[in-house]
Design an enzyme around this catalytic site. Structure first.
Site, PDB file in Angstrom:
ATOM      1  N   ARG A 178       0.830  -1.167  -0.060  1.00  0.00           N
ATOM      2  CA  ARG A 178       0.007   0.075   0.085  1.00  0.00           C
ATOM      3  C   ARG A 178       0.851   1.414   0.097  1.00  0.00           C
ATOM      4  NH1 ARG A 178      -2.452  -3.475  -1.334  1.00  0.00           N
ATOM      5  NH2 ARG A 178      -3.971  -4.392  -0.515  1.00  0.00           N
ATOM      6  N   SER A 227      -9.888   0.709   4.329  1.00  0.00           N
ATOM      7  CA  SER A 227      -9.141   0.119   5.546  1.00  0.00           C
ATOM      8  C   SER A 227      -8.386   1.493   6.145  1.00  0.00           C
ATOM      9  CB  SER A 227      -8.222  -0.569   5.108  1.00  0.00           C
ATOM     10  OG  SER A 227      -8.752  -2.009   4.698  1.00  0.00           O
ATOM     11  N   GLU A 297      -3.571   3.725   7.417  1.00  0.00           N
ATOM     12  CA  GLU A 297      -3.185   3.552   6.080  1.00  0.00           C
ATOM     13  C   GLU A 297      -3.843   4.668   5.147  1.00  0.00           C
ATOM     14  OE1 GLU A 297      -4.016  -0.405   4.397  1.00  0.00           O
ATOM     15  OE2 GLU A 297      -5.179   0.354   2.677  1.00  0.00           O
TER      16      GLU A 297
HETATM   17  C1  LIG Z   1     -15.296   1.229   0.477  1.00  0.00           C
HETATM   18  C2  LIG Z   1     -13.851   1.351   0.235  1.00  0.00           C
HETATM   19  C3  LIG Z   1     -13.318   0.147   0.010  1.00  0.00           C
HETATM   20  C4  LIG Z   1     -11.718   0.314  -0.381  1.00  0.00           C
HETATM   21  N1  LIG Z   1     -11.266  -1.076  -0.636  1.00  0.00           N
HETATM   22  C5  LIG Z   1      -9.915  -0.688  -1.056  1.00  0.00           C
HETATM   23  C6  LIG Z   1      -9.134  -2.066  -1.349  1.00  0.00           C
HETATM   24  O1  LIG Z   1      -9.773  -3.398  -1.252  1.00  0.00           O
HETATM   25  N2  LIG Z   1      -7.897  -2.204  -1.550  1.00  0.00           N
HETATM   26  C7  LIG Z   1      -7.138  -0.862  -1.685  1.00  0.00           C
HETATM   27  O2  LIG Z   1      -5.935  -0.960  -1.840  1.00  0.00           O
HETATM   28  N3  LIG Z   1      -7.953   0.188  -1.252  1.00  0.00           N
HETATM   29  C8  LIG Z   1      -9.178   0.247  -1.061  1.00  0.00           C
HETATM   30  N4  LIG Z   1      -9.636   1.295  -0.800  1.00  0.00           N
HETATM   31  C9  LIG Z   1      -8.969   2.647  -0.445  1.00  0.00           C
HETATM   32  C10 LIG Z   1      -8.780   3.424  -1.751  1.00  0.00           C
HETATM   33  O3  LIG Z   1      -9.945   3.346  -2.733  1.00  0.00           O
HETATM   34  C11 LIG Z   1      -7.504   3.148  -2.536  1.00  0.00           C
HETATM   35  O4  LIG Z   1      -6.238   3.517  -1.645  1.00  0.00           O
HETATM   36  C12 LIG Z   1      -7.384   3.922  -3.933  1.00  0.00           C
HETATM   37  O5  LIG Z   1      -6.247   3.553  -4.585  1.00  0.00           O
HETATM   38  C13 LIG Z   1      -7.518   5.504  -3.664  1.00  0.00           C
HETATM   39  O6  LIG Z   1      -7.649   5.933  -5.076  1.00  0.00           O
HETATM   40  P1  LIG Z   1      -8.161   7.408  -4.930  1.00  0.00           P
HETATM   41  O7  LIG Z   1      -8.322   8.136  -6.390  1.00  0.00           O
HETATM   42  O8  LIG Z   1      -9.385   7.708  -4.142  1.00  0.00           O
HETATM   43  O9  LIG Z   1      -6.928   8.529  -4.368  1.00  0.00           O
HETATM   44  P2  LIG Z   1      -7.284   9.631  -3.095  1.00  0.00           P
HETATM   45  O10 LIG Z   1      -7.872   8.945  -1.779  1.00  0.00           O
HETATM   46  O11 LIG Z   1      -7.681  10.903  -3.726  1.00  0.00           O
HETATM   47  O12 LIG Z   1      -5.564   9.724  -2.627  1.00  0.00           O
HETATM   48  C14 LIG Z   1      -4.840   8.675  -2.069  1.00  0.00           C
HETATM   49  C15 LIG Z   1      -3.239   8.960  -2.016  1.00  0.00           C
HETATM   50  O13 LIG Z   1      -2.940   9.027  -3.474  1.00  0.00           O
HETATM   51  C16 LIG Z   1      -2.454  10.310  -3.840  1.00  0.00           C
HETATM   52  N5  LIG Z   1      -2.996  10.505  -5.480  1.00  0.00           N
HETATM   53  C17 LIG Z   1      -4.159  10.532  -5.797  1.00  0.00           C
HETATM   54  N6  LIG Z   1      -4.084  10.594  -7.103  1.00  0.00           N
HETATM   55  C18 LIG Z   1      -2.814  10.874  -7.713  1.00  0.00           C
HETATM   56  C19 LIG Z   1      -2.214  11.196  -8.753  1.00  0.00           C
HETATM   57  N7  LIG Z   1      -2.779  11.241  -9.742  1.00  0.00           N
HETATM   58  N8  LIG Z   1      -0.896  11.132  -8.596  1.00  0.00           N
HETATM   59  C20 LIG Z   1      -0.019  11.219  -7.415  1.00  0.00           C
HETATM   60  N9  LIG Z   1      -0.828  10.948  -6.379  1.00  0.00           N
HETATM   61  C21 LIG Z   1      -2.062  10.652  -6.411  1.00  0.00           C
HETATM   62  C22 LIG Z   1      -3.107  11.360  -2.843  1.00  0.00           C
HETATM   63  O14 LIG Z   1      -1.998  12.302  -2.913  1.00  0.00           O
HETATM   64  C23 LIG Z   1      -3.161  10.535  -1.597  1.00  0.00           C
HETATM   65  O15 LIG Z   1      -1.710  10.595  -1.258  1.00  0.00           O
HETATM   66  C24 LIG Z   1     -11.066   1.300  -0.194  1.00  0.00           C
HETATM   67  C25 LIG Z   1     -11.809   2.696   0.054  1.00  0.00           C
HETATM   68  C26 LIG Z   1     -13.179   2.815   0.247  1.00  0.00           C
HETATM   69  C27 LIG Z   1     -13.896   3.952   0.617  1.00  0.00           C
END
Ligand SMILES: Cc1cc2nc3c(=O)[nH]c(=O)nc-3n(C[C@H](O)[C@H](O)[C@H](O)COP(=O)(O)OP(=O)(O)OC[C@H]3O[C@@H](n4cnc5c(N)ncnc54)[C@H](O)[C@@H]3O)c2cc1C
Length: 312
Positions: A178, A227, A297
């Site tokens: 992660r 998580s 996380e």
């Molecule tokens: C119901 C639910 C279930 C989930 N299940 C999982 C799972 O099974 N496995 C898992 O790994 N995660 C899970 N997640 C967490 C989340 O969906 C992941 O971590 C996802 O990859 C985050 O992507 P995001 O676009 O929402 O990023 P954000 O939440 O917007 O950002 C997360 C991080 O990524 C960085 N970031 C975002 N976009 C960019 C970019 N374009 N360039 C550089 N940095 C960037 C941000 O600065 C921040 O540090 C879950 C979340 C929810 C709400």
């Protein structure tokens, strides 16, 4: 009479852009938790060239924060100083590319999985259950059900804080659990994933299985951030939280989910301080019960509300 000198607003220090630039932009409504203060300046670049212009021509001391689908974030109540970059239209294309798929950073993971399935490409089913976008998936090395970005990524294109567009191989990104080793303040703009020819019905069945499993075990319709804590070596965070008696624990309108106790929930009207404060309560209680210090996380970003002790 002498005219009063006023400090220029940060937005006035940015280069001319084709994308949208907004001052004091509310961020809370577009985060999964629905909490958080405003961005000093929110920029939605029109495309990669626009993003390169922004990062190259804005003063280097201005902090840059990237937000994707905000599904893994608590934006603190005091908001975010500096420039917040959010990729939208112009970064959402998905193209099948031989034995793989190329997706813009704003494409949702689930939509990438659907495109792969429609092209009978397997190996990316795990993306179907992750609610984020591709940029966040690369930054977080998102993974689930036996798959993760580290093992399926061919390359990612980033724009560095200096405004240069680079293509990095998965090996150069330095993934761990992660976590990615992307250069600070760089923005992922596009990524290519490997996928293998597969059987359409087997791919659809796997995606249905993942969906059913998530619905049965996670509060997927709640205001949550996935998580909350990493699984410590050899243990599961939810089991430690449960054993410490924290299932269902609350602080203000923040709650530890009854369904999955590694999920924090905004039950309605919670502040970021409620959520983060509850997370810190849980860490203390788990440490007292088991000796294990849980690590966040979920990313917590921005300026804390007064009175909140923030732990890195
Ligand atoms: C119901 C639910 C279930 C989930 N299940 C999982 C799972 O099974 N496995 C898992 O790994 N995660 C899970 N997640 C967490 C989340 O969906 C992941 O971590 C996802 O990859 C985050 O992507 P995001 O676009 O929402 O990023 P954000 O939440 O917007 O950002 C997360 C991080 O990524 C960085 N970031 C975002 N976009 C960019 C970019 N374009 N360039 C550089 N940095 C960037 C941000 O600065 C921040 O540090 C879950 C979340 C929810 C709400």
């Amino acid at each position: 009479m002498m005219a009063l000198q006023t400090e220029p607003h940060l937005a006035d220090l940015l280069p001319a852009l084709r994308g949208r630039v907004q001052r004091d932009a509310r961020l809370g409504p577009s985060t999964w938790f629905r909490v958080g203060g405003p961005a000093e300046v929110l920029v939605r670049p029109a495309d990669v060239d626009d993003l390169c212009t922004l990062l190259r021509d804005m003063p280097l001391h201005v902090p840059v924060t990237i937000i994707g689908a905000a599904s893994n974030l608590i934006v603190r109540d005091g908001g975010i100083a500096g420039v917040v970059v959010r990729l939208a239209r112009g970064f959402g294309d998905i193209v099948i590319d031989g034995g793989g798929i190329i997706a813009g950073a704003a494409a949702l993971d689930a939509v990438v999985a659907e495109h792969a399935a429609a092209a009978c490409l397997s190996g990316l089913e795990f993306l179907s259950g992750i609610p984020g976008a591709v940029g966040g998936a690369v930054a977080m090395n998102a993974g689930a059900y036996g798959g993760d970005v580290a093992s399926s990524l061919d390359w990612a294109e980033i724009v560095t804080r200096q405004g240069d567009l680079l293509r990095l191989s998965a090996g150069e990104i330095g993934f761990s659990y992660r976590h990615s080793g992307l250069p600070p303040e760089s923005v992922v703009v596009r990524a290519r994933f490997f996928a293998q020819p597969g059987d359409a019905s087997a791919i659809a069945a796997r995606m249905a299985e993942i969906k059913a499993s998530r619905e049965a075990t996670q509060p997927v319709r709640a205001r949550t951030g996935g998580s909350t804590f990493r699984n410590p070596e050899g243990a599961r965070a939810w089991e430690l939280i449960d054993a410490a008696g924290c299932r269902g624990a609350t602080r203000g309108a923040a709650q530890i989910s009854e369904k999955h106790c590694n999920f924090l929930i905004n039950t309605g009207g919670a502040t970021a301080a409620d959520l983060e404060g509850l997370g810190e309560d849980i860490r203390r209680r788990v440490h007292a019960a088991s000796g294990v210090t849980l690590q966040w996380e979920i990313k917590r970003i921005g300026i804390p509300a007064p009175g909140l002790t923030v732990v890195a």
